[in-house]
Design an enzyme around this catalytic site. Structure first.
Site, PDB file in Angstrom:
ATOM      1  N   ASP A 196      -9.495   4.563 -13.877  1.00 34.48           N
ATOM      2  CA  ASP A 196      -8.668   3.610 -14.632  1.00 34.48           C
ATOM      3  C   ASP A 196      -7.418   4.287 -15.212  1.00 34.48           C
ATOM      4  OD1 ASP A 196     -10.258   1.399 -14.139  1.00 34.48           O
ATOM      5  OD2 ASP A 196     -11.444   1.651 -15.968  1.00 34.48           O
ATOM      6  N   GLU A 253      -5.030   0.121  -0.827  1.00 36.24           N
ATOM      7  CA  GLU A 253      -3.874  -0.595  -1.368  1.00 36.24           C
ATOM      8  C   GLU A 253      -2.614  -0.471  -0.508  1.00 36.24           C
ATOM      9  OE1 GLU A 253      -4.266  -2.832  -3.426  1.00 36.24           O
ATOM     10  OE2 GLU A 253      -6.185  -2.318  -4.374  1.00 36.24           O
ATOM     11  N   TYR A 290      -0.121   2.164  -4.034  1.00 37.76           N
ATOM     12  CA  TYR A 290       0.429   0.955  -3.411  1.00 37.76           C
ATOM     13  C   TYR A 290       1.742   1.272  -2.693  1.00 37.76           C
ATOM     14  CZ  TYR A 290      -2.706  -1.752  -6.477  1.00 37.76           C
ATOM     15  OH  TYR A 290      -3.796  -2.282  -7.110  1.00 37.76           O
ATOM     16  N   HIS A 347      -1.710 -10.813  -0.876  1.00 38.36           N
ATOM     17  CA  HIS A 347      -2.246  -9.465  -1.058  1.00 38.36           C
ATOM     18  C   HIS A 347      -3.783  -9.495  -1.075  1.00 38.36           C
ATOM     19  CE1 HIS A 347      -2.162  -5.311  -2.773  1.00 38.36           C
ATOM     20  NE2 HIS A 347      -3.286  -5.721  -3.348  1.00 38.36           N
ATOM     21  N   GLU A 348      -4.349 -10.374  -1.895  1.00 37.12           N
ATOM     22  CA  GLU A 348      -5.826 -10.415  -2.001  1.00 37.12           C
ATOM     23  C   GLU A 348      -6.446 -10.876  -0.688  1.00 37.12           C
ATOM     24  OE1 GLU A 348      -6.579  -8.716  -4.369  1.00 37.12           O
ATOM     25  OE2 GLU A 348      -4.799  -8.983  -5.639  1.00 37.12           O
ATOM     26  N   GLU A 369      -9.770  -8.800  -5.246  1.00 40.76           N
ATOM     27  CA  GLU A 369     -10.196  -9.271  -3.924  1.00 40.76           C
ATOM     28  C   GLU A 369     -11.699  -9.477  -3.785  1.00 40.76           C
ATOM     29  OE1 GLU A 369      -8.919  -6.343  -4.818  1.00 40.76           O
ATOM     30  OE2 GLU A 369      -9.666  -4.667  -3.624  1.00 40.76           O
ATOM     31  N   HIS A 376      -6.749  -7.971   1.621  1.00 43.26           N
ATOM     32  CA  HIS A 376      -7.877  -7.081   1.336  1.00 43.26           C
ATOM     33  C   HIS A 376      -9.147  -7.480   2.104  1.00 43.26           C
ATOM     34  CE1 HIS A 376      -6.688  -4.093  -1.594  1.00 43.26           C
ATOM     35  NE2 HIS A 376      -6.229  -4.982  -2.463  1.00 43.26           N
TER      36      HIS A 376
HETATM   37  N1  BES Z   1      -7.834  -4.395  -6.163  1.00 41.56           N
HETATM   38  C1  BES Z   1      -6.641  -4.580  -6.910  1.00 41.56           C
HETATM   39  C2  BES Z   1      -6.877  -4.626  -8.400  1.00 41.56           C
HETATM   40  C3  BES Z   1      -7.563  -3.409  -8.974  1.00 41.56           C
HETATM   41  C4  BES Z   1      -7.265  -2.136  -8.551  1.00 41.56           C
HETATM   42  C5  BES Z   1      -8.511  -3.559  -9.962  1.00 41.56           C
HETATM   43  C6  BES Z   1      -7.926  -1.033  -9.094  1.00 41.56           C
HETATM   44  C7  BES Z   1      -9.157  -2.465 -10.503  1.00 41.56           C
HETATM   45  C8  BES Z   1      -8.871  -1.196 -10.072  1.00 41.56           C
HETATM   46  C9  BES Z   1      -5.905  -5.831  -6.462  1.00 41.56           C
HETATM   47  O1  BES Z   1      -5.993  -6.085  -5.108  1.00 41.56           O
HETATM   48  C10 BES Z   1      -4.456  -5.638  -6.734  1.00 41.56           C
HETATM   49  O2  BES Z   1      -3.906  -4.731  -6.185  1.00 41.56           O
HETATM   50  N2  BES Z   1      -3.860  -6.487  -7.548  1.00 41.56           N
HETATM   51  C11 BES Z   1      -2.442  -6.435  -7.830  1.00 41.56           C
HETATM   52  C12 BES Z   1      -1.722  -7.387  -6.902  1.00 41.56           C
HETATM   53  C13 BES Z   1      -0.352  -6.964  -6.475  1.00 41.56           C
HETATM   54  C14 BES Z   1      -0.249  -5.576  -5.928  1.00 41.56           C
HETATM   55  C15 BES Z   1       0.236  -7.960  -5.491  1.00 41.56           C
HETATM   56  C16 BES Z   1      -2.272  -6.835  -9.296  1.00 41.56           C
HETATM   57  O3  BES Z   1      -3.279  -6.993  -9.984  1.00 41.56           O
HETATM   58  O4  BES Z   1      -1.157  -6.954  -9.762  1.00 41.56           O
HETATM   59 ZN    ZN Z   2      -4.850  -4.637  -3.992  1.00 44.10          ZN
END
Ligand code: BES
Ligand code: ZN
Length: 617
Positions: free
Chosen positions: A375, A318, A383, A295-296, A271, A299
């Site tokens: 990480d 999330e 989520y 989703h993005e 996002e 955010h």
């Molecule tokens: N912000 C996250 C991605 C992220 C989280 C990167 C933690 C690094 C550390 C992003 O918004 C996300 O949740 N992406 C998901 C989308 C899905 C839940 C619809 C993905 O990457 O799959």
């Molecule tokens: Zn997210």
């Protein structure tokens, strides 16, 4: 020592906060480094303020000044994932409320964990190199020395000098370009982000980029090979933005662009303000994976406007974002569709809990991250446990409209700030002051501070899932002699969402006999499906059933793209197929140098290969 308030940061943000950051980068594709200068405008929060600690990771710091005067600095001991604290001593004292401009000249390492440097061969166009960043959760410190904690918000301005055949974009509003006065082979791109945001949302991409308009405030950016496909795939963007504004209030970031990255981008979407980053695995050709964009977009309110104070409160980002994403799905599709997606989410949660183990504290909604790399903690838990809690509260408080009233009000109240779970909960009790008796019956400790599945399982409407459940059960219960009864038409009436759900359900069962998956290929030809969500589940199912023919396809998908959601489980699945463990390790080692640094590290851990080795250059 990590700071008291944020277990993932060394910075001294109880003493001072960064208000603005002025960055200048010179992108060096020969050496894989950013030659950089940054000026931080820092406000003192206490009297006699004369020193500060910044987060860094693998940075070479050349020089530090404070209001133009030379300042002493020293690097502390290096921590495995937090990096190295940088202690700066100012040549003067500040009183509470005063500002100082701290300017640092420095260089990033070729192994900077936020950055992936791609060779021309790793790009679609094959002619130009490419650079992209991914700062969330705590990688910004490897490209900017800063207070790398989501509790601190600042605006930013940046200028980026790149070879003139290339284009730079950032998570900000584009603010013009000019030839680099120091080097006629280069061009400088300028950006400004006037909305205060946390450091993890700083983002940069440099490559042979093109763009196309897809809405009044939106363009898609990518290498030219992907632009048209992306413009088609994401054509619902403006409708989604308007739907989100109806739900959550005005969009304050001006532009909403989408950048499609090369296949090694480790996430589905990120996002970054003004410029969502997206994996090319979303380009299914039928817009069926556009929920990632919903989703993005969401955010922009939950995460970017209202931000988790530390990564321990990540579920606030999330969980609310998944809640909003599904509310957008409800408006644009139907309530049944929302219920169907919520059910799929519950299964993802179950899978995460199984992988971590039901007693693992990382399955708490609010985990302790003391000495834990965010990480490593990443999973579906924040989520989907987060969503499940919000959905449970929605049911208790009187339905989606009533509960959205709370979410919107929470966003308004906490916009431009960072919040903890406790602050969120206090506001929930304030907003629903007439229903406190019901809220008091919620088992808060079980939801928030207990590992495993939530204490309450929501009853979702199964209208859209029924066909998936029935077909899954037919396969699970089929004897050899029943296999002739399966027909191509079984799946022809299923949407791709339902096909994904059908395969997810099968993955939750005991592995099917090999004869069954072979028959499934014969009648449904799932090998020919290129939709990444379908292909990923299908190949895992085949490898689980020990179908040797699928191993090569699974490893190919694991390396052709690098989205961690797909790559790590695919490697893991092949690794768990005894006969092919070594093959999984061999393929990983062969591709490691070309992989994203974070993905490579996490896959190394999963395959029990030395994970301390960094990517080579
Ligand atoms: N912000 C996250 C991605 C992220 C989280 C990167 C933690 C690094 C550390 C992003 O918004 C996300 O949740 N992406 C998901 C989308 C899905 C839940 C619809 C993905 O990457 O799959
Ligand atoms: Zn997210």
């Amino acid at each position: 020592m990590a700071s008291v308030l944020d277990p993932c940061s060394f910075s001294s943000f109880t003493k001072c906060v960064t208000k603005h950051l002025n960055l200048s980068y010179n992108v060096d594709f020969e050496r894989h480094v950013l030659k950089a200068k940054v000026a931080l405008t820092v406000e003192a929060l206490e009297d006699h303020f004369s020193s500060l600690t910044l987060d860094t990771r693998d940075l070479k710091i050349f020089n530090v000044t404070a209001n133009g005067q030379e300042a002493k600095f020293a690097m502390g001991p290096k921590h495995s994932f937090m990096g190295t604290p940088l202690e700066i001593t100012l040549p003067f004292d500040l009183s509470r409320g005063q500002h100082v401009i701290v300017e640092l000249s420095y260089e990033t390492a070729p192994t900077a964990s936020a950055l992936q440097w791609l060779t021309p061969e790793q790009t679609a166009g094959k002619t130009h190199p490419y650079l992209f960043s991914q700062c969330q959760a705590n990688h910004c410190r490897s490209m900017v020395p800063c207070q790398d904690s989501p509790s601190v918000k600042h605006t930013y301005y940046a200028q980026v000098s790149v070879p003139k055949e290339l284009v730079a974009v950032m998570s900000a509003v584009r603010d013009g370009q000019e030839p680099d006065p120091q080097d006629s082979s280069r061009i400088i791109y300028r950006f400004r982000q006037p909305v205060p945001m946390p450091s993890y949302l700083i983002a940069i991409v440099v490559g042979a980029l093109e763009s196309r308009e897809i809405g009044p405030r939106s363009r898609v950016w990518s290498e030219k090979e992907y632009v048209d496909k992306a413009a088609f795939e994401f054509s619902e963007t403006e409708t989604m933005l308007k739907t989100a504004e109806d739900l959550a209030g005005p969009y304050v970031w001006g532009q909403y662009d989408i950048l499609v990255l090369p296949p090694s981008f480790p996430y589905g979407g990120m996002e970054n303000p003004c410029l969502t980053f997206a994996t090319p695995t979303l380009l299914a050709g039928d817009r069926s994976l556009s929920n990632v964009i919903a989703h993005e977009i969401s955010h922009s309110w939950t995460g970017n406007l209202v931000t988790n104070k530390t990564w321990e409160h990540f579920w606030l980002n999330e969980g609310h974002t998944v809640y909003l994403e599904r509310m957008i799905g409800r408006s644009m599709e139907s309530e049944q569709f929302r219920q169907f997606k919520a059910m799929g989410g519950w299964k993802d949660l179950q899978e995460s809990v199984n992988t971590f183990g039901a007693n693992n504290p990382l399955t708490n909604l609010v985990p302790s991250l003391h000495e834990v790399d965010p990480d490593d903690a990443f999973s579906s838990v924040p989520y989907e446990k987060g969503f499940a809690l919000l959905y449970h509260l929605e049911e208790l408080m009187g339905g989606p409209e009533v509960f959205m009233g709370f979410v919107k009000s929470y966003i308004q109240l906490f916009a431009y700030s960072s919040v903890t779970t406790e602050e969120w909960k206090n506001y929930l009790f304030t907003y629903f002051k007439d229903k406190v008796d019901i809220l008091n019956k919620v088992d808060w400790n079980a939801w928030m501070h207990t590992p495993g599945m939530p204490p309450v399982k929501p009853q979702y409407d199964t209208t859209l899932a029924d066909a998936c459940i029935a077909l899954c059960q037919r396969w699970v219960n089929a004897k050899e002699g029943d296999l002739g009864g399966f027909k191509e038409s079984d799946v022809k009436t299923l949407s791709s969402h339902q096909l994904i759900e059908f395969l997810s359900l099968l993955l939750q069962e005991e592995p099917l006999p090999l004869s069954h998956v072979k028959k499934m290929q014969e009648v449904y030809d799932l090998n020919s499906f290129m939709n990444a969500e379908i292909r990923f589940r299908w190949l895992r199912l085949c490898v689980k059933s020990k179908w040797e023919d699928a191993v090569a396809m699974a490893l190919k998908m694991a390396t052709d793209q690098g989205r961690m959601k797909f790559t790590r489980p695919l490697f893991r699945e092949v690794y768990n197929f005894d006969k092919y463990s070594e093959e999984a390790v061999r393929v990983f080692k062969a591709h490691r140098a070309a992989m994203h640094p974070v993905t490579a590290g996490l896959v190394a851990k999963a395959l029990k290969v030395d994970s301390t080795q960094t990517t080579s250059f």
